[in-house]
Design a protein around this motif. Structure first.
Motif, mmCIF file in Angstrom:
data_model
loop_
_atom_site.group_PDB
_atom_site.id
_atom_site.type_symbol
_atom_site.label_atom_id
_atom_site.label_comp_id
_atom_site.label_asym_id
_atom_site.label_seq_id
_atom_site.Cartn_x
_atom_site.Cartn_y
_atom_site.Cartn_z
ATOM 1 N N ASP A 1 1.454 -1.297 -0.147
ATOM 2 C CA ASP A 1 -0.081 0.175 -0.186
ATOM 3 C C ASP A 1 0.958 1.258 -0.001
ATOM 4 O OD1 ASP A 1 0.591 1.330 2.533
ATOM 5 O OD2 ASP A 1 -0.578 -0.878 3.408
ATOM 6 N N VAL A 2 0.446 2.104 0.172
ATOM 7 C CA VAL A 2 1.113 3.484 0.107
ATOM 8 C C VAL A 2 1.550 4.028 0.849
ATOM 9 C CG1 VAL A 2 0.721 5.875 -1.340
ATOM 10 C CG2 VAL A 2 -0.161 4.791 -2.184
ATOM 11 N N THR A 3 1.668 3.906 1.704
ATOM 12 C CA THR A 3 2.334 4.413 3.346
ATOM 13 C C THR A 3 3.351 3.137 3.085
ATOM 14 O OG1 THR A 3 0.207 4.899 3.859
ATOM 15 C CG2 THR A 3 2.052 4.688 5.515
ATOM 16 N N VAL A 4 3.270 1.831 2.784
ATOM 17 C CA VAL A 4 4.295 0.795 3.394
ATOM 18 C C VAL A 4 5.351 1.276 1.858
ATOM 19 C CG1 VAL A 4 5.077 -1.192 3.241
ATOM 20 C CG2 VAL A 4 2.724 -0.494 4.357
ATOM 21 N N GLN A 5 4.659 1.680 1.138
ATOM 22 C CA GLN A 5 5.295 1.646 -0.097
ATOM 23 C C GLN A 5 6.591 3.380 0.107
ATOM 24 O OE1 GLN A 5 4.167 3.898 -4.115
ATOM 25 N NE2 GLN A 5 3.761 1.843 -4.262
ATOM 26 N N ALA A 6 5.927 4.120 0.972
ATOM 27 C CA ALA A 6 6.755 4.699 1.007
ATOM 28 C C ALA A 6 8.094 4.697 2.210
ATOM 29 C CB ALA A 6 6.071 6.179 1.444
ATOM 30 N N GLN A 7 7.885 4.179 2.733
ATOM 31 C CA GLN A 7 8.736 3.726 3.916
ATOM 32 C C GLN A 7 9.997 2.286 2.884
ATOM 33 O OE1 GLN A 7 6.332 1.510 6.747
ATOM 34 N NE2 GLN A 7 5.613 3.306 7.635
ATOM 35 N N VAL A 8 9.407 1.382 2.279
ATOM 36 C CA VAL A 8 10.915 1.118 1.790
ATOM 37 C C VAL A 8 11.268 2.010 0.853
ATOM 38 C CG1 VAL A 8 10.836 -1.385 0.447
ATOM 39 C CG2 VAL A 8 8.749 -1.518 2.021
ATOM 40 N N LEU A 9 10.739 2.625 0.779
ATOM 41 C CA LEU A 9 11.289 3.257 -0.914
ATOM 42 C C LEU A 9 12.149 3.932 -0.211
ATOM 43 C CD1 LEU A 9 8.659 4.408 -3.272
ATOM 44 C CD2 LEU A 9 10.335 3.090 -4.009
ATOM 45 N N ALA A 10 12.013 4.559 0.645
ATOM 46 C CA ALA A 10 12.770 5.149 1.631
ATOM 47 C C ALA A 10 14.021 4.819 2.703
ATOM 48 C CB ALA A 10 12.013 6.487 2.999
ATOM 49 N N LEU A 11 13.579 3.368 2.979
ATOM 50 C CA LEU A 11 14.659 2.311 3.881
ATOM 51 C C LEU A 11 15.700 2.279 2.125
ATOM 52 C CD1 LEU A 11 16.008 0.772 5.013
ATOM 53 C CD2 LEU A 11 13.919 -1.504 4.821
ATOM 54 N N ILE A 12 15.158 2.602 0.568
ATOM 55 C CA ILE A 12 16.349 1.984 0.317
ATOM 56 C C ILE A 12 17.394 2.988 -0.251
ATOM 57 C CG2 ILE A 12 16.643 0.900 -2.612
ATOM 58 C CD1 ILE A 12 13.497 -0.833 -2.257
ATOM 59 N N ALA A 13 16.733 4.219 -0.226
ATOM 60 C CA ALA A 13 17.268 5.612 -0.844
ATOM 61 C C ALA A 13 18.379 4.922 0.749
ATOM 62 C CB ALA A 13 16.238 6.788 -0.630
ATOM 63 N N GLY A 14 18.003 5.801 2.111
ATOM 64 C CA GLY A 14 18.508 5.519 2.814
ATOM 65 C C GLY A 14 19.907 4.155 3.110
ATOM 66 N N LEU A 15 19.647 3.568 2.546
ATOM 67 C CA LEU A 15 20.932 2.356 2.517
ATOM 68 C C LEU A 15 21.605 2.399 0.900
ATOM 69 C CD1 LEU A 15 18.487 -0.943 2.677
ATOM 70 C CD2 LEU A 15 20.681 0.177 4.511
#
Length: 327
Positions: free
Chosen positions: A192-206
């Motif tokens: 879903d949109v909220t979790v999608q944003a969290q995963v994208l932020a995680l990838i960007a941070g890594l």
């Protein structure tokens, strides 16, 4: 020398009905620490290209027609399988779009994490470490992707985790070998949109923290715009435009890229009416001659139907494969 350099790569699938010309002359490069998005509608060859980097397309039916895929100067298309096992996961890691399909429902998360870590060490010829050390590393990896109570999660099974948690487990497994390149194949499609944003932020941070290069595959321009500095647009197995993300979104030069952006709703401008692209993707058993987009293009002329356009630079770092694109 680029970290990844794909040159004139052509791939076909031999089927009972005929030959599918899936990828046709792909030219792309990626520098260490760079982020590249690959976009295009379903069926354009994005995932096939991603799997080609690790030689994961089954042969047969897949067949390399021509070209090369150079990673750190070595052509992965000609490496022996033993060398490929050292490359997969250790130097190039991949996160797939459906974690349910890539996590064994019968095994605990800890067992699968341990197998991933031991597999990387075995490929490098390292001596076998105690299980306690491997399990501690698995817990550290889970913690690094923001999963709470990693020790408890190691004893859990995939069905006990949410979709976002399963995707984070796959990302943790991908990081087990400390790769130089992370390939994420639509990692947020089922979220879903909220979790999608969290995963994208995680990838960007890594990517920033570890200095990884990232190739992000998506059909969502918004996802790519938020995550990648550069973007390549694919259509029917070809790259039709490649540019810095901001430049492409502000001024797309290929008619297909223009159509993709025109189809996106503009929430800041209610008067804007999204426009679809007429027609459908071509049959890759008998692809159009010349430009593969010409049957759907309003600018198509005789040269578009006879000569395949090559990627040419119209502006700094902005390449377009269109006979009619002007500097």
């Amino acid at each position: 020398m680029s970290l990844l350099d794909i040159q004139d790569y052509r791939l076909a699938f031999d089927t009972f009905d005929g030959t599918l010309h899936v990828l046709d002359g792909i030219d792309l490069s990626l520098e260490a620490g760079e982020t590249l998005g690959i976009v295009g509608e379903t069926g354009c060859g994005k995932s096939v290209l991603a799997r080609s980097l690790l030689r994961l397309n089954p042969e047969p039916p897949a067949r390399v027609v021509s070209g090369s895929i150079l990673f750190e100067g070595e052509d992965v298309l000609h490496l022996p399988e033993r060398a490929m096992r050292r490359l997969r996961g250790r130097r190039v890691a991949m996160v797939f779009q459906d974690p349910v399909s890539y996590l064994n429902p019968l095994l605990a998360i800890g067992t699968q994490m341990e197998d991933a870590i031991r597999g990387q060490e075995s490929a490098l010829g390292k001596s076998r470490r105690p299980r306690s050390a491997i399990r501690a590393q698995a817990a550290e990896l889970l913690a690094s992707v923001g999963l709470p109570e990693p020790q408890r999660l190691l004893a859990s099974h995939p069905h006990q985790l949410s979709g976002g948690m399963r995707q984070r487990v796959l990302i943790a497994m991908a990081l087990a070998g400390n790769p130089a390149l992370l390939v994420a194949d639509e990692p947020t499609t089922a979220l879903d949109v909220t979790v999608q944003a969290q995963v994208l932020a995680l990838i960007a941070g890594l990517v920033k923290e570890r200095g990884l290069a990232l190739m992000l595959i998506s059909h969502d321009l918004g996802v790519v715009a938020a995550s990648c500095a550069r973007v390549a647009v694919m259509y029917a197995g070809t790259v039709v435009e490649e540019a810095p993300t901001a430049a492409l979104l502000a001024n797309p030069r290929h008619p297909y890229a223009q159509g993709l952006i025109a189809a996106v709703p503009d929430l800041d401008n209610p008067a804007h009416k999204p426009r679809g692209i007429p027609g459908s993707i071509p049959n890759l058993m008998t692809p159009p001659t010349g430009c593969r987009f010409n049957p759907r293009c309003t600018l198509a002329t005789d040269i578009c139907r006879s000569d395949k356009p090559m990627l040419r630079e119209l502006a700094p770092a902005h390449r377009v494969a269109c006979h009619h694109a002007q500097p």
